[in-house]
Scaffold this active site. Structure first.
Site, mmCIF file in Angstrom:
data_model
loop_
_atom_site.group_PDB
_atom_site.id
_atom_site.type_symbol
_atom_site.label_atom_id
_atom_site.label_comp_id
_atom_site.label_asym_id
_atom_site.label_seq_id
_atom_site.Cartn_x
_atom_site.Cartn_y
_atom_site.Cartn_z
ATOM 1 N N GLU A 49 1.019 -1.341 -0.058
ATOM 2 C CA GLU A 49 0.009 0.076 0.016
ATOM 3 C C GLU A 49 0.817 1.063 0.026
ATOM 4 O O GLU A 49 1.822 1.351 0.778
ATOM 5 C CB GLU A 49 -0.894 0.050 1.135
ATOM 6 C CG GLU A 49 -1.983 1.073 1.240
ATOM 7 C CD GLU A 49 -3.002 0.713 2.406
ATOM 8 O OE1 GLU A 49 -3.496 1.833 3.022
ATOM 9 O OE2 GLU A 49 -3.149 -0.299 2.843
ATOM 10 N N ASP A 60 -5.743 10.601 8.621
ATOM 11 C CA ASP A 60 -4.604 9.858 9.264
ATOM 12 C C ASP A 60 -4.078 10.403 10.663
ATOM 13 O O ASP A 60 -4.237 11.498 10.951
ATOM 14 C CB ASP A 60 -3.455 10.144 8.112
ATOM 15 C CG ASP A 60 -3.610 9.403 6.755
ATOM 16 O OD1 ASP A 60 -4.059 8.240 6.831
ATOM 17 O OD2 ASP A 60 -3.663 10.057 5.896
#
Length: 167
Positions: A49, A60
């Site tokens: 990823e 995030d």
């Protein structure tokens, strides 16, 4: 058939779990990304990823936010991330690569142009944290036309109905 599906089918047949590490492209420097991708595969990664650096990674945590800041100091763009994937593909045509990021850079490039460029670079899947499936109805066919698997997030609190809908 997609590399992602092939990978999961193979793992399922061997009764194994997937190891899917994440890196932010361009962190700590752009020249580190591709060698790091190869090192992850050598260490056992099944799927990689790759985060696309973004200036406002609000979904995030602090570690990924800091990684994005470091990558953006080197002016790493979506197009450069695609170039990194293309370079990775020159030595590894088997390991699935998923781009993870935010919708703005994809919208700025244009959905169709992005999908074509991502496919040409060797990207297998796209996970956009700020694009729920309800808002992706027009985008999913564009991605699928270029053999890109759209990937949506689930939360621990997702209902069975939502899980089924996303799957």
């Amino acid at each position: 058939m997609s590399r992602i599906k092939n990978c999961f089918d193979d793992l399922r047949a061997r009764k194994r779990q997937a190891l899917i590490p994440y890196i932010t492209a361009g962190d700590p420097r752009p020249d580190v990304t591709v060698p790091l991708m190869h090192a992850m595969v050598k260490a056992g990664a099944n799927i990689i990823e790759v985060g696309v650096p973004f200036s406002d990674p609000m979904a995030d945590g602090p570690v990924v936010q800091a990684a994005c800041e470091r990558a953006l100091k080197h002016h790493v763009s979506l197009r450069q991330v695609l170039d990194m994937v293309r370079e990775f593909r020159s030595r590894d045509d088997n390991t699935p690569v998923v781009l993870m990021g935010y919708l703005n850079p994809i919208e700025a490039m244009g959905y169709t142009e992005f999908a074509r460029a991502a496919h040409a670079a060797g990207v297998d899947g796209v996970l956009t944290v700020d694009m729920p499936p309800e808002e992706a109805r027009d985008v999913v066919p564009i991605f699928r036309a270029e053999q890109l698997d759209p990937i949506f997030l689930l939360a621990p609190t997702s209902s069975d109905e939502r899980i089924a809908s996303i799957c």
